[in-house]
Design a protein around this motif. Structure first.
Motif, PDB file in Angstrom:
ATOM      1  N   TYR A 166       0.839  -1.167   0.093  1.00 57.95           N
ATOM      2  CA  TYR A 166       0.152  -0.107   0.065  1.00 57.95           C
ATOM      3  C   TYR A 166       0.699   1.298  -0.037  1.00 57.95           C
ATOM      4  O   TYR A 166       0.742   2.352  -0.757  1.00 57.95           O
ATOM      5  N   LEU A 167       1.911   1.279   1.058  1.00 60.08           N
ATOM      6  CA  LEU A 167       2.536   2.571   0.991  1.00 60.08           C
ATOM      7  C   LEU A 167       3.505   2.656  -0.468  1.00 60.08           C
ATOM      8  O   LEU A 167       3.572   3.861  -0.739  1.00 60.08           O
ATOM      9  N   GLN A 168       4.109   1.518  -0.991  1.00 63.29           N
ATOM     10  CA  GLN A 168       4.667   1.763  -2.141  1.00 63.29           C
ATOM     11  C   GLN A 168       3.654   2.271  -3.388  1.00 63.29           C
ATOM     12  O   GLN A 168       4.276   3.363  -4.310  1.00 63.29           O
ATOM     13  N   LYS A 169       2.611   1.767  -3.449  1.00 61.25           N
ATOM     14  CA  LYS A 169       1.684   2.338  -4.430  1.00 61.25           C
ATOM     15  C   LYS A 169       1.177   3.764  -4.174  1.00 61.25           C
ATOM     16  O   LYS A 169       1.223   4.543  -5.214  1.00 61.25           O
ATOM     17  N   LEU A 170       1.117   4.106  -2.484  1.00 59.16           N
ATOM     18  CA  LEU A 170       0.612   5.638  -2.557  1.00 59.16           C
ATOM     19  C   LEU A 170       1.595   6.405  -2.812  1.00 59.16           C
ATOM     20  O   LEU A 170       1.602   7.451  -3.492  1.00 59.16           O
ATOM     21  N   TRP A 171       3.093   6.270  -2.389  1.00 59.43           N
ATOM     22  CA  TRP A 171       4.114   7.000  -2.634  1.00 59.43           C
ATOM     23  C   TRP A 171       4.314   7.108  -4.331  1.00 59.43           C
ATOM     24  O   TRP A 171       4.800   8.171  -4.804  1.00 59.43           O
ATOM     25  N   GLY A 172       4.171   5.865  -4.776  1.00 63.06           N
ATOM     26  CA  GLY A 172       4.389   6.135  -6.293  1.00 63.06           C
ATOM     27  C   GLY A 172       3.185   6.822  -7.030  1.00 63.06           C
ATOM     28  O   GLY A 172       3.625   7.769  -7.954  1.00 63.06           O
ATOM     29  N   PHE A 173       2.154   7.000  -6.687  1.00 62.21           N
ATOM     30  CA  PHE A 173       1.147   8.016  -6.988  1.00 62.21           C
ATOM     31  C   PHE A 173       1.374   9.490  -6.709  1.00 62.21           C
ATOM     32  O   PHE A 173       1.420  10.237  -7.637  1.00 62.21           O
ATOM     33  N   TRP A 177      12.806   7.565  -0.925  1.00 62.42           N
ATOM     34  CA  TRP A 177      13.554   7.137   0.545  1.00 62.42           C
ATOM     35  C   TRP A 177      12.191   6.254   0.948  1.00 62.42           C
ATOM     36  O   TRP A 177      12.666   4.920   1.398  1.00 62.42           O
ATOM     37  N   VAL A 178      11.037   6.582   1.190  1.00 61.53           N
ATOM     38  CA  VAL A 178      10.195   5.599   1.639  1.00 61.53           C
ATOM     39  C   VAL A 178       9.962   4.433   1.105  1.00 61.53           C
ATOM     40  O   VAL A 178       9.816   3.405   1.522  1.00 61.53           O
ATOM     41  N   ILE A 179       9.920   4.381  -0.381  1.00 63.51           N
ATOM     42  CA  ILE A 179       9.778   3.399  -1.315  1.00 63.51           C
ATOM     43  C   ILE A 179      11.061   2.309  -1.074  1.00 63.51           C
ATOM     44  O   ILE A 179      10.700   1.185  -0.871  1.00 63.51           O
ATOM     45  N   LYS A 180      12.226   2.896  -0.988  1.00 67.95           N
ATOM     46  CA  LYS A 180      13.283   2.214  -0.770  1.00 67.95           C
ATOM     47  C   LYS A 180      13.336   1.602   0.497  1.00 67.95           C
ATOM     48  O   LYS A 180      13.809   0.212   0.882  1.00 67.95           O
ATOM     49  N   GLU A 181      13.210   2.121   1.541  1.00 64.65           N
ATOM     50  CA  GLU A 181      12.912   1.756   3.102  1.00 64.65           C
ATOM     51  C   GLU A 181      12.023   0.480   3.159  1.00 64.65           C
ATOM     52  O   GLU A 181      12.226  -0.480   3.568  1.00 64.65           O
ATOM     53  N   ALA A 182      10.705   0.815   2.533  1.00 60.42           N
ATOM     54  CA  ALA A 182       9.815  -0.221   2.453  1.00 60.42           C
ATOM     55  C   ALA A 182      10.393  -1.585   1.534  1.00 60.42           C
ATOM     56  O   ALA A 182       9.923  -2.618   2.035  1.00 60.42           O
ATOM     57  N   ASP A 183      11.024  -1.370   0.711  1.00 60.98           N
ATOM     58  CA  ASP A 183      11.568  -2.519  -0.014  1.00 60.98           C
ATOM     59  C   ASP A 183      12.593  -3.365   0.726  1.00 60.98           C
ATOM     60  O   ASP A 183      12.727  -4.436   0.650  1.00 60.98           O
ATOM     61  N   GLN A 184      13.209  -2.421   1.324  1.00 63.09           N
ATOM     62  CA  GLN A 184      14.296  -3.294   2.396  1.00 63.09           C
ATOM     63  C   GLN A 184      13.691  -3.910   3.495  1.00 63.09           C
ATOM     64  O   GLN A 184      14.085  -5.377   4.110  1.00 63.09           O
ATOM     65  N   ILE A 185      12.233  -3.502   4.066  1.00 68.73           N
ATOM     66  CA  ILE A 185      11.563  -4.582   4.711  1.00 68.73           C
ATOM     67  C   ILE A 185      11.139  -5.682   4.042  1.00 68.73           C
ATOM     68  O   ILE A 185      11.187  -6.801   4.641  1.00 68.73           O
ATOM     69  N   GLN A 232      12.436  -7.212   1.835  1.00 73.47           N
ATOM     70  CA  GLN A 232      13.623  -8.095   1.691  1.00 73.47           C
ATOM     71  C   GLN A 232      14.349  -8.499   2.826  1.00 73.47           C
ATOM     72  O   GLN A 232      15.249  -9.239   2.754  1.00 73.47           O
ATOM     73  N   GLU A 233      13.730  -8.070   3.884  1.00 74.06           N
ATOM     74  CA  GLU A 233      14.057  -8.753   5.306  1.00 74.06           C
ATOM     75  C   GLU A 233      15.490  -8.233   5.632  1.00 74.06           C
ATOM     76  O   GLU A 233      16.108  -8.803   6.463  1.00 74.06           O
ATOM     77  N   ARG A 234      15.659  -7.052   5.143  1.00 71.18           N
ATOM     78  CA  ARG A 234      16.869  -6.335   5.572  1.00 71.18           C
ATOM     79  C   ARG A 234      16.844  -5.139   6.622  1.00 71.18           C
ATOM     80  O   ARG A 234      17.660  -4.588   6.902  1.00 71.18           O
ATOM     81  N   SER A 235      15.654  -4.836   6.626  1.00 72.76           N
ATOM     82  CA  SER A 235      15.070  -3.848   7.787  1.00 72.76           C
ATOM     83  C   SER A 235      13.793  -4.021   8.487  1.00 72.76           C
ATOM     84  O   SER A 235      13.133  -4.925   7.671  1.00 72.76           O
ATOM     85  N   SER A 236      13.673  -3.317   9.403  1.00 74.27           N
ATOM     86  CA  SER A 236      12.440  -3.495  10.191  1.00 74.27           C
ATOM     87  C   SER A 236      12.010  -2.215  10.756  1.00 74.27           C
ATOM     88  O   SER A 236      11.447  -2.007  11.698  1.00 74.27           O
ATOM     89  N   PHE A 283      10.184   0.134  10.485  1.00 70.98           N
ATOM     90  CA  PHE A 283       8.574   0.624  10.434  1.00 70.98           C
ATOM     91  C   PHE A 283       8.542   1.858  11.313  1.00 70.98           C
ATOM     92  O   PHE A 283       7.751   2.868  10.787  1.00 70.98           O
ATOM     93  N   ALA A 284       9.319   1.967  12.326  1.00 70.09           N
ATOM     94  CA  ALA A 284       9.185   3.342  13.119  1.00 70.09           C
ATOM     95  C   ALA A 284       9.670   4.503  12.058  1.00 70.09           C
ATOM     96  O   ALA A 284       8.913   5.729  12.243  1.00 70.09           O
ATOM     97  N   GLY A 285      10.568   4.542  11.737  1.00 65.94           N
ATOM     98  CA  GLY A 285      11.002   5.476  10.620  1.00 65.94           C
ATOM     99  C   GLY A 285       9.978   5.777   9.558  1.00 65.94           C
ATOM    100  O   GLY A 285       9.820   7.064   9.357  1.00 65.94           O
ATOM    101  N   LEU A 286       9.629   4.692   9.016  1.00 67.91           N
ATOM    102  CA  LEU A 286       8.313   4.975   7.857  1.00 67.91           C
ATOM    103  C   LEU A 286       7.195   5.733   8.701  1.00 67.91           C
ATOM    104  O   LEU A 286       6.542   6.669   7.961  1.00 67.91           O
ATOM    105  N   ILE A 287       6.753   5.217   9.772  1.00 69.92           N
ATOM    106  CA  ILE A 287       5.658   5.821  10.558  1.00 69.92           C
ATOM    107  C   ILE A 287       5.799   7.284  10.816  1.00 69.92           C
ATOM    108  O   ILE A 287       4.923   8.243  10.501  1.00 69.92           O
TER     109      ILE A 287
END
Length: 115
Positions: free
Chosen positions: A51-58, A84-92, A94-98, A100-104
């Motif tokens: 959802y976040l990636q689609k939203l920010w893509g729009f 940055w949001v899209i890349k950080e979400a992608d890291q989640i 790919q299980e390279r990050s968690s 969520f607090a930064g994205l929130i």
């Protein structure tokens, strides 16, 4: 019968657009909060990230439009944040990050700026 100036219609439209963007960001924040609780491997995390990636893509497409009336520097800054949001979400995903607090936090800041 009813007479509205073009500026009044645009003003209402812009305000409605900000309201819709704020609601979309509220939904993203709620989804990210549930995902944070359930962990990066949860179905909630996958749904929130998608959802976040689609939203920010729009939003990025809209900000990139030459007819967008925001100041060029502000549009550039928001596009950078969105990337940055899209890349950080992608890291989640790919299980390279968690992170969520930064994205929130970032999405809350953007949402609050729409008020």
């Amino acid at each position: 019968m009813y007479r509205f100036s073009y500026a009044e219609i645009l003003g209402d439209s812009a305000a409605e657009g900000r309201d819709e963007e704020r609601l979309a960001l509220d939904r993203a924040i709620d989804m990210l909060t549930r995902a944070q609780t359930n962990g990066p491997s949860s179905p909630e995390a996958a749904e929130a990230v998608l959802y976040l990636q689609k939203l920010w893509g729009f939003l990025i497409r809209d900000l990139s439009d030459p007819h967008n009336e925001l100041a060029e520097q502000l549009r550039g800054n928001l596009i950078s944040i969105g990337l940055w949001v899209i890349k950080e979400a992608d890291q989640i995903v790919q299980e390279r990050s968690s992170n969520f607090a930064g994205l929130i936090e970032v999405n809350r800041s953007i949402r609050d700026g729409l008020m």
